[in-house]
Design a protein around this motif. Structure first.
Motif, PDB file in Angstrom:
ATOM      1  N   GLY A 115       0.818  -1.203   0.000  1.00  0.00           N
ATOM      2  CA  GLY A 115       0.000   0.000   0.000  1.00  0.00           C
ATOM      3  C   GLY A 115       0.851   1.250   0.000  1.00  0.00           C
ATOM      4  N   GLY A 116       0.304   2.338   0.559  1.00  0.00           N
ATOM      5  CA  GLY A 116       1.048   3.594   0.574  1.00  0.00           C
ATOM      6  C   GLY A 116       0.686   4.476  -0.600  1.00  0.00           C
ATOM      7  N   PHE A 117       1.676   5.256  -1.066  1.00  0.00           N
ATOM      8  CA  PHE A 117       1.449   6.228  -2.121  1.00  0.00           C
ATOM      9  C   PHE A 117       2.535   6.132  -3.185  1.00  0.00           C
ATOM     10  N   VAL A 118       2.232   6.668  -4.359  1.00  0.00           N
ATOM     11  CA  VAL A 118       3.189   6.770  -5.469  1.00  0.00           C
ATOM     12  C   VAL A 118       3.504   8.245  -5.676  1.00  0.00           C
ATOM     13  N   SER A 119       4.790   8.587  -5.789  1.00  0.00           N
ATOM     14  CA  SER A 119       5.243   9.953  -6.041  1.00  0.00           C
ATOM     15  C   SER A 119       6.063   9.990  -7.326  1.00  0.00           C
ATOM     16  N   PHE A 120       6.141  11.152  -7.961  1.00  0.00           N
ATOM     17  CA  PHE A 120       6.851  11.284  -9.231  1.00  0.00           C
ATOM     18  C   PHE A 120       7.791  12.489  -9.220  1.00  0.00           C
ATOM     19  N   LYS A 121       8.942  12.311  -9.869  1.00  0.00           N
ATOM     20  CA  LYS A 121       9.831  13.396 -10.275  1.00  0.00           C
ATOM     21  C   LYS A 121       9.989  13.314 -11.787  1.00  0.00           C
ATOM     22  N   ALA A 122      10.074  14.461 -12.435  1.00  0.00           N
ATOM     23  CA  ALA A 122      10.232  14.468 -13.885  1.00  0.00           C
ATOM     24  C   ALA A 122      11.045  15.682 -14.320  1.00  0.00           C
ATOM     25  N   THR A 123      11.858  15.494 -15.332  1.00  0.00           N
ATOM     26  CA  THR A 123      12.598  16.584 -15.964  1.00  0.00           C
ATOM     27  C   THR A 123      12.434  16.478 -17.468  1.00  0.00           C
ATOM     28  N   ALA A 124      12.505  17.616 -18.130  1.00  0.00           N
ATOM     29  CA  ALA A 124      12.427  17.649 -19.592  1.00  0.00           C
ATOM     30  C   ALA A 124      13.101  18.914 -20.084  1.00  0.00           C
ATOM     31  N   ALA A 125      13.540  18.905 -21.335  1.00  0.00           N
ATOM     32  CA  ALA A 125      14.204  20.063 -21.934  1.00  0.00           C
ATOM     33  C   ALA A 125      13.839  20.130 -23.407  1.00  0.00           C
ATOM     34  N   ASP A 126      13.714  21.360 -23.930  1.00  0.00           N
ATOM     35  CA  ASP A 126      13.513  21.480 -25.366  1.00  0.00           C
ATOM     36  C   ASP A 126      14.849  21.793 -26.040  1.00  0.00           C
ATOM     37  N   ARG A 127      14.835  21.873 -27.354  1.00  0.00           N
ATOM     38  CA  ARG A 127      16.088  22.040 -28.104  1.00  0.00           C
ATOM     39  C   ARG A 127      16.671  23.437 -27.976  1.00  0.00           C
ATOM     40  N   ASN A 128      15.925  24.372 -27.381  1.00  0.00           N
ATOM     41  CA  ASN A 128      16.453  25.716 -27.122  1.00  0.00           C
ATOM     42  C   ASN A 128      17.034  25.849 -25.727  1.00  0.00           C
ATOM     43  N   GLY A 129      17.002  24.755 -24.953  1.00  0.00           N
ATOM     44  CA  GLY A 129      17.574  24.785 -23.622  1.00  0.00           C
ATOM     45  C   GLY A 129      16.613  25.155 -22.511  1.00  0.00           C
ATOM     46  N   ASN A 130      15.335  25.378 -22.820  1.00  0.00           N
ATOM     47  CA  ASN A 130      14.344  25.623 -21.778  1.00  0.00           C
ATOM     48  C   ASN A 130      14.053  24.305 -21.055  1.00  0.00           C
ATOM     49  N   THR A 131      13.992  24.328 -19.727  1.00  0.00           N
ATOM     50  CA  THR A 131      13.866  23.085 -18.967  1.00  0.00           C
ATOM     51  C   THR A 131      12.739  23.180 -17.940  1.00  0.00           C
ATOM     52  N   VAL A 132      12.325  22.003 -17.466  1.00  0.00           N
ATOM     53  CA  VAL A 132      11.392  21.890 -16.351  1.00  0.00           C
ATOM     54  C   VAL A 132      11.882  20.773 -15.444  1.00  0.00           C
ATOM     55  N   ASP A 133      11.739  20.984 -14.138  1.00  0.00           N
ATOM     56  CA  ASP A 133      12.078  19.986 -13.126  1.00  0.00           C
ATOM     57  C   ASP A 133      10.968  20.034 -12.083  1.00  0.00           C
ATOM     58  N   GLN A 134      10.122  19.012 -12.042  1.00  0.00           N
ATOM     59  CA  GLN A 134       8.966  19.069 -11.156  1.00  0.00           C
ATOM     60  C   GLN A 134       8.852  17.807 -10.304  1.00  0.00           C
ATOM     61  N   THR A 135       8.241  17.960  -9.130  1.00  0.00           N
ATOM     62  CA  THR A 135       8.073  16.869  -8.177  1.00  0.00           C
ATOM     63  C   THR A 135       6.648  16.886  -7.657  1.00  0.00           C
ATOM     64  N   ILE A 136       6.047  15.690  -7.567  1.00  0.00           N
ATOM     65  CA  ILE A 136       4.707  15.535  -7.010  1.00  0.00           C
ATOM     66  C   ILE A 136       4.766  14.431  -5.971  1.00  0.00           C
TER      67      ILE A 136
END
Length: 309
Positions: A281-302
């Motif tokens: 049981g318990g919970f599921v958590s996520f981390k994710a990163t992504a980048a486009d070809r211009n170098g813009n990035t995202v780093d998010q956690t839930i």
């Protein structure tokens, strides 16, 4: 008085929408469009005038506590094309749905003013954006070339005055809540992008990306433990992005204490994250990163994206 002001319609003349509303715990109620309130989970059969834009809303409460609010971008339904729409179904996280006629709605710059409208608890419904009403703490801050410009003690809408010269920016936002039935108890995101003066006449979008998770959960936002599980992963953009490479996803089963890679399988315009849920049981958590070809990035956690049963 003029006559003919009353018209009668048959169901077949209207657009049919079946709306399914999930819960995140016990003893909760949901309110649709400030008109219908019922114990969650519940289902509505709705009929709309076709070929007309409609905006909808959903609010969740437990007792007297107002917990979350979800809105929908204007949608047009067509007669003879029944739709199933899900509300309050996770994973709840940042979103940038396309808003008709407003390409710079969520993140924009006009002249030397940058404006952000960040909704960190959006459900998985198409075109939905949402926020917590019971957040215990939050923050939004903008950095230029690594140095802080300004910050606010909340997550959501914020504005910043910037120097006109182009520079590298990092936008950080975070929201935390700790109710016993809350999901997405901590949501944080960092975006990096470059920006300079925008002459107008209209505001230009700033290039932010959200990584969205759309697992097949039950009507109480749960999935079975002790089994393999595929989680659809897709991206939403504010506008102005170059092509985005495959995101990197990590999963945690101990509220973010430890993380492990979640392999991705290409699936057309999105990916499938392969998970193996523990049986305890318990919970599921996520981390994710992504980048486009211009170098813009995202780093998010839930943290606590959904429950295991």
């Amino acid at each position: 008085m003029p006559t003919g002001l009353v018209r009668h319609f048959a169901d077949r003349e209207l657009a049919s929408v079946r709306s399914e509303h999930s819960s995140t715990g016990t003893g909760q109620t949901g309110t649709r469009d400030s008109m219908v309130t019922a114990a969650l989970p519940f289902t509505l059969q709705e009929y709309y005038s076709p070929d007309t834009p409609w905006e909808s809303s959903f609010d969740q409460s437990t007792g007297e506590e107002y917990e979350s609010s979800t809105r929908s971008v204007p949608k047009t339904y067509r007669r003879g094309q029944p739709v199933v729409e899900r509300w309050n179904s996770g994973v709840f996280g940042p979103s940038f749905p396309r808003y008709p006629g407003e390409p710079a709605k969520w993140a924009s710059r006009l002249g030397d003013t940058a404006a952000f409208d960040l909704w960190l608890l959006s459900d998985r419904g198409e075109g939905h954006y949402g926020q917590a009403a019971n957040a215990e703490s939050g923050t939004t801050a903008l950095y230029r070339d690594g140095r802080p410009i300004a910050g606010y003690p909340w997550s959501g809408r914020s504005e910043f005055t910037l120097p006109p010269e182009e520079a590298a920016y990092r936008l950080h936002t975070e929201s935390t809540r700790n109710g016993p039935m809350d999901l997405s108890t901590t949501v944080s995101a960092d975006w990096t992008f470059r920006s300079g003066h925008v002459a107008g006449p209209g505001a230009g979008p700033l290039p932010l990306t959200a990584v969205r998770f759309a697992p097949a959960l039950d009507d109480r936002n749960q999935a079975s433990g002790g089994a393999g599980f595929l989680v659809p992963v897709y991206l939403q953009h504010t506008g102005g992005q170059a092509a985005v490479t495959e995101p990197v996803v990590q999963v945690s089963y101990d509220d973010g204490t430890t993380w492990r890679p979640a392999p991705l399988l290409p699936a057309g315009d999105h990916w499938l994250a392969r998970l193996w849920h523990p049986a305890v049981g318990g919970f599921v958590s996520f981390k994710a990163t992504a980048a486009d070809r211009n170098g813009n990035t995202v780093d998010q956690t839930i943290i606590r994206a959904y429950r295991l049963k």
